[in-house]
Every structure is written in C-alpha cells, then in structure tokens.
Design an enzyme around this catalytic site. Structure first.
Site, PDB file in Angstrom:
ATOM      1  N   CYS A 145      -2.421   4.345   7.597  1.00 21.75           N
ATOM      2  CA  CYS A 145      -2.550   4.466   6.142  1.00 21.75           C
ATOM      3  C   CYS A 145      -3.929   4.948   5.711  1.00 21.75           C
ATOM      4  O   CYS A 145      -4.056   5.625   4.694  1.00 21.75           O
ATOM      5  CB  CYS A 145      -2.193   3.145   5.465  1.00 21.75           C
ATOM      6  SG  CYS A 145      -3.171   1.741   6.000  1.00 21.75           S
TER       7      CYS A 145
ATOM      8  N   GLU B  70       0.887  -1.160   0.000  1.00 25.23           N
ATOM      9  CA  GLU B  70       0.000   0.000   0.000  1.00 25.23           C
ATOM     10  C   GLU B  70       0.923   1.207   0.000  1.00 25.23           C
ATOM     11  O   GLU B  70       1.706   1.394   0.923  1.00 25.23           O
ATOM     12  CB  GLU B  70      -0.902  -0.046   1.241  1.00 25.23           C
ATOM     13  CG  GLU B  70      -1.817   1.140   1.386  1.00 25.23           C
ATOM     14  CD  GLU B  70      -1.132   2.301   2.059  1.00 25.23           C
ATOM     15  OE1 GLU B  70      -1.053   3.372   1.413  1.00 25.23           O
ATOM     16  OE2 GLU B  70      -0.666   2.153   3.189  1.00 25.23           O
TER      17      GLU B  70
END
Length: 200
Positions: free
Chosen positions: A58, A24
C-alpha cells in the site's frame, strides 16, 4: 474507484457484525528526487522498495518525480538494477520478486503499461508478462511519464516504476500533490533548503 467499492462492502459487512475496522483505500506514492540527491544511495533502495512484493504494497513508491538534470542517469541506473532482479516462485532459490495476485491485476498492469507507451512514454525495461503460468510480470520502468497517462492517475499496485521529469522542486510538488491520495510520499535531497521547501 475500485478501492472505494471494496471499502463500502467491507464496512457494510463489518457493521452487520459490529466489528471495528480500519481501512486504507489506496495510495499512489510520489517520490521527489531533487537534482542533488545521492543516486549511489538511492538507486538500490528505490528498486528494492518499488519491486518489493511485486509492487503490491500500500505504501509502495510509484510516481518518481525526478529533476530533469539527473533524469537520464537516474533512469539508466535504475533500469540496470531492475534487470538484475530475479523473478520467480517464492520457493525457488534466489527469487527476489514473485507474481501478481490475480489475473485481473496482471491485465491491469499490462493495460497501464501499454497506455503509457501509446501516449509517448519510453519503456526502459520490462513491460511484459513472464511465461503463461501464474501471474508473473517483469519489473518495469517507464520514463517520460506525463500527468495525462492512466498509470499516473490510477494506482498500479504492481511492478510499474513511473518516472516523470520536472524542471524544479515547485513542479515536483505540484505533481506530487495533484492526486487525492495521501497515504505515503518520499523525497530525496541533500539540501536543507530544498528539504524545508518540500515539507513546508
């Protein structure tokens, strides 16, 4: 970007060992707040989600895109909430937010905050390092954000809450979709028609 460079390094090292990886490479989570959003419900949640782990998550909400009709009340109430957050070491009693992970990250947060203020944003609360030991930074809210400011284009990955006023849902959607990040996004409304417009 920095996350892309890191992704290439991780992928190369994983390939040498034939390891499976899932990467990611950053997010810059937009939060659309419609004029009819329930602020009593949203304000404590927004502060909790934004400042969890000092914003180093995130899927952290970052760009709060708020209808101009409720912008001032939203900012005022959030600032009060942020000012009540106890920052400190995780072993200290009552700590609610810890430090940034590195000196480099601290410098980045300071620079993004300073750039926003220099370009006309209003520092509602926070904006400074805490002490000179460790990488502690105050929970920070910047209002009057515009799309030209660095923090609206580079993922802060820290305790910066960026609030941008918009005139309507269409303007909010344009800003939310302006960046190439697609990891997470959020919306708050009590209107079914507004909800359908957002998810369409």
């Amino acid at each position: 970007t920095g996350s892309t460079r890191v992704g290439r390094i991780v992928a190369a090292q994983a390939g040498q060992q034939l390891k499976k990886v899932t990467m990611e490479l950053g997010g810059h989570g937009p939060v659309i707040v419609a004029a009819d959003a329930d602020l009593d419900h949203l304000i404590p949640l927004a502060a909790q989600w934004k400042f969890r782990n000092a914003g180093q998550v995130c899927v952290s909400p970052t760009r709060f895109i708020v209808d101009a009709a409720i912008h001032d009340e939203f900012v005022r109430r959030l600032a009060l909430q942020a000012q009540g957050i106890k920052v400190g070491r995780g072993t200290d009693e009552g700590t609610q937010m810890g430090p940034l992970t590195t000196a480099g990250q601290l410098s980045k947060i300071e620079a993004l905050s300073a750039d926003a203020v220099q370009r006309g944003a209003t520092l509602e609360t926070g904006g400074a390092r805490i002490g000179n030991s460790g990488y502690f930074f105050e929970p920070t809210i910047l209002s009057g954000m515009t799309s030209e400011m660095l923090a609206m284009n580079e993922e802060p990955f820290g305790p910066l809450m960026l609030v941008m006023p918009v005139e309507d849902i269409d303007a909010a959607l344009r800003e939310a979709n302006r960046l190439p990040y697609g990891l997470a996004s959020y919306a708050f409304t009590n209107s079914m028609s507004t909800e359908r417009r957002i998810v369409a």
